[in-house]
Each structure stands twice: as structure tokens, then as C-alpha cells.
Design an enzyme around this catalytic site. Structure first.
Site, PDB file in Angstrom:
ATOM      1  N   HIS A  27      57.049   6.905 -15.738  1.00 62.83           N
ATOM      2  CA  HIS A  27      56.246   6.012 -14.891  1.00 62.83           C
ATOM      3  C   HIS A  27      57.133   5.339 -13.853  1.00 62.83           C
ATOM      4  O   HIS A  27      56.789   5.263 -12.671  1.00 62.83           O
ATOM      5  CB  HIS A  27      55.599   4.889 -15.718  1.00 62.83           C
ATOM      6  N   LYS A  51      39.901   0.699 -26.105  1.00 61.15           N
ATOM      7  CA  LYS A  51      41.180   1.099 -26.699  1.00 61.15           C
ATOM      8  C   LYS A  51      41.987  -0.126 -27.071  1.00 61.15           C
ATOM      9  O   LYS A  51      42.086  -1.070 -26.300  1.00 61.15           O
ATOM     10  CB  LYS A  51      42.008   1.916 -25.700  1.00 61.15           C
ATOM     11  N   ARG A 100      52.765  15.943 -14.533  1.00 68.56           N
ATOM     12  CA  ARG A 100      53.767  16.501 -15.440  1.00 68.56           C
ATOM     13  C   ARG A 100      53.631  18.011 -15.569  1.00 68.56           C
ATOM     14  O   ARG A 100      54.616  18.709 -15.701  1.00 68.56           O
ATOM     15  CB  ARG A 100      53.626  15.875 -16.829  1.00 68.56           C
ATOM     16  N   SER A 137      53.433   7.769 -22.881  1.00 65.68           N
ATOM     17  CA  SER A 137      53.517   6.533 -23.662  1.00 65.68           C
ATOM     18  C   SER A 137      53.164   6.796 -25.121  1.00 65.68           C
ATOM     19  O   SER A 137      53.781   6.231 -26.026  1.00 65.68           O
ATOM     20  CB  SER A 137      52.566   5.477 -23.081  1.00 65.68           C
TER      21      SER A 137
END
Length: 170
Positions: A27, A51, A100, A137
Site C-alpha cells: 500500500h 466487517k 498485484r 493485509s
């Protein structure tokens, strides 16, 4: 006021959105690269009330502020709702996203097209540094929870927060 805005110039603004639970070196790499291209980079810590994160939103914001302080042009805040609304409220014409892998592109392309269709906001994709191509993460939290070494994956301040928060060894 002094600087570009006082001289009638418009500041180039972009946003780097995410949950950042926690912020990783991947990040940080994207934010750093965006900060070289834009006058102001807004980091939008998106709130997903469905969440439960490891870190509270305020803790994430504080960690991001600490690890981006040297950039000098990064603003960090929480946001709940549509990213395009965040952009409209702050006159931000661009979203910067790191990719990614090809699997990221498929989903992110759909989001970029939806965001552009809703508001005209453009999305710029930045290829992730190969060093961080596997990094998320979620993986950092899982490895850290089992006592694995994540010191090369997160900034020092984040490592300290993870060590404090997670019981070692699962």
C-alpha cells in the site's frame, strides 16, 4: 494563502482507497508513487460496517498518517459510502489503484468502469512492485497471528501495532 491555489492553479488531486487493515509496504509503495504524480493524495480509509477489522478505523488512520508523514502531500481520512461521492465532495478527478495480478485487474476494471459511468472519475492502475505482488493485509494478519515474521512486509510502526494487538502463535 500561498502556493499554487492562490495563483489560480488547480491542484492535481487523487485518492488511494482501501480498508488498510493494516497498511502494508505494498500500500505504502502505491501511495508513495501517487504522491510523486499528484499535488495532493487523499487516502480514503473506507468503512465497511459489516466487517470487523483488527484495527479500529481511527487506529488505521493514525498509522497511515505516521507512515506517510514524510511525503508531505498525503491527507488521510475515513469514508463510508460510494468512493465517487468521496471524490465529488473533494473535487478529486482520479482514483489510483495498485494491481498485484491479472485477477485484480478483472474486478478493478469493472469498478473503474462503474465509477467513471457514475461520475466521470478516472481510475489509474499502477502495477505493484514485484516485491509486494503477493502481499495483502489479510495475509499479513494471518502470518503475524501465527507468530511469523512480517517485519519486511509492513512499516515499523505497523509491526509494533500488530505485535501489540495479536497473540503470538495463533
Amino acid at each position: 494563502m500561498t502556493g499554487p491555489e492562490s495563483e489560480g492553479l488547480t491542484l492535481r488531486r487523487a485518492v488511494c482507497p482501501g480498508s488498510f487493515d493494516p497498511i502494508t509496504n505494498g500500500h505504502l509503495d502505491i501511495i508513495a508513487r501517487a504522491s510523486k504524480l499528484y499535488d495532493v493524495v487523499h487516502v480514503a480509509v473506507m468503512i465497511n460496517k459489516s466487517k470487523k477489522g483488527l484495527f479500529e478505523v481511527d487506529e488505521r488512520i493514525e498509522l497511515i498518517r505516521r507512515v506517510t508523514a514524510d511525503f508531505g502531500n498525503v491527507e488521510v481520512e475515513a469514508f463510508h459510502g460510494l468512493l465517487v461521492d468521496f471524490c465529488k465532495q473533494r473535487d478529486i478527478p482520479a482514483i489510483v489503484k495498485g494491481l498485484r495480478a491479472v485477477s485484480d485487474f478483472d474486478y478493478e476494471l469493472q469498478m473503474a468502469q462503474m465509477n467513471n459511468g457514475l461520475s466521470g472519475v478516472e481510475t489509474l492502475f499502477v502495477p505493484t512492485n514485484p516485491t509486494y505482488s503477493f502481499l495483502s493485509s489479510s495475509l499479513v494478519k494471518e502470518v503475524a497471528a501465527w507468530g511469523g515474521d512480517v517485519s519486511h512486509l509492513v512499516p515499523e510502526q505497523v509491526l509494533a501495532a500488530l505485535t501489540e494487538r495479536l497473540p503470538q502463535g495463533g
